[in-house]
Enzyme design. Sequence first.
Site, PDB file in Angstrom:
ATOM      1  N   SER A  12       5.530   7.215  11.918  1.00  0.00           N
ATOM      2  CA  SER A  12       4.924   5.892  12.081  1.00  0.00           C
ATOM      3  C   SER A  12       5.073   5.441  13.523  1.00  0.00           C
ATOM      4  O   SER A  12       6.144   5.573  14.115  1.00  0.00           O
ATOM      5  CB  SER A  12       5.608   4.884  11.156  1.00  0.00           C
ATOM      6  N   ASP A  65       5.873   1.024   3.689  1.00  0.00           N
ATOM      7  CA  ASP A  65       5.864   2.189   4.584  1.00  0.00           C
ATOM      8  C   ASP A  65       5.807   3.492   3.793  1.00  0.00           C
ATOM      9  O   ASP A  65       5.831   4.574   4.377  1.00  0.00           O
ATOM     10  CB  ASP A  65       7.097   2.153   5.492  1.00  0.00           C
ATOM     11  N   GLN A  91      -1.222   0.248   9.712  1.00  0.00           N
ATOM     12  CA  GLN A  91      -0.293   1.124  10.431  1.00  0.00           C
ATOM     13  C   GLN A  91      -1.060   2.229  11.148  1.00  0.00           C
ATOM     14  O   GLN A  91      -1.996   2.807  10.588  1.00  0.00           O
ATOM     15  CB  GLN A  91       0.702   1.770   9.465  1.00  0.00           C
TER      16      GLN A  91
END
Length: 300
Positions: free
Chosen positions: A237, A213, A287
């Site tokens: 996110s 991430d 993502q």
Amino acid sequence: MGMTEQDLSPESLIQGLTTLLDVETLDTDLYRGARKPGGRGRVFGGQVIAQALMAASKSTDVDRVPHSLHAYFMRPGNEDFPVVYRVVRDYDGGSFSTRRVIAQQQGVPILNMAASFHKMEPGLSHQDTMPDMPDPDSLPSETAWRQQTLHLVPEKFHSFFLTPRPIEFRSLDPAAWLRSDKLPPQQNSWFRAVAPLGDDPQLHRAVLAYASDMQLLGTCARPHGLSWMRGELMTASLDHAVWIHDDFRADDWLLYCTDSPWAGRGRGMNRGKIFSRDGRLVASVAQEGLIRVMKGRKEG
């Protein structure tokens, strides 16, 4: 009490990370993730994903390792509270197990995740080729480049920017995201845990999920020369998916290659490939994130 130099050693940083990710068992399929010491504001999304994966792993036979996870962020986590994880055992077959995890704070869900575990077996094999990159040992350390580029960072972020981290990244132009240059929507960075992690493969996979991430969402901002640190962007996110293809060590260098094929409508799509130092493709990542231009700024 302030942190001492010993507290900031690589070994202490990794001990803190492994303690953070090793969730506490409260009851059958119910776990609690610790708060990050000194954490303020919003919980890092990679932390919630990694803790959720560790919770799911604790409910699964040890001969099955996670090979994929799909998570949706619903609300920002709050560093003032621990995160509670409830695991649902959806399926246990001959080779695969699937789990659902609900992460919540104060009774409110902040993340939903589905994860699949596989009993490793041989099979047909092919993969993408790892791009050429200088050896990580030939690149400046993260500590060195952060100190050299501190003048590009707003003063209110200096302490955060210089804080030692348990995961180190090295790239050809690590400070590119601090400048207003408009760059191609792709980047390659080496990363690894700053000290040995031991030999538990579940922990290495959780650390990869944690690190995946990082760097990723910023890829879709590169073509626009804008930065959240200068107050030009609002980013978050929205979802996160990881496919783990093969064994690896997260305390050895891994190459994270990211690209962004699209951005628009206040969202940006980002993809990643993670290679081991010997050229094996060990994981893939995807993502979508929120990427809004703040009022008073114009997208270039």
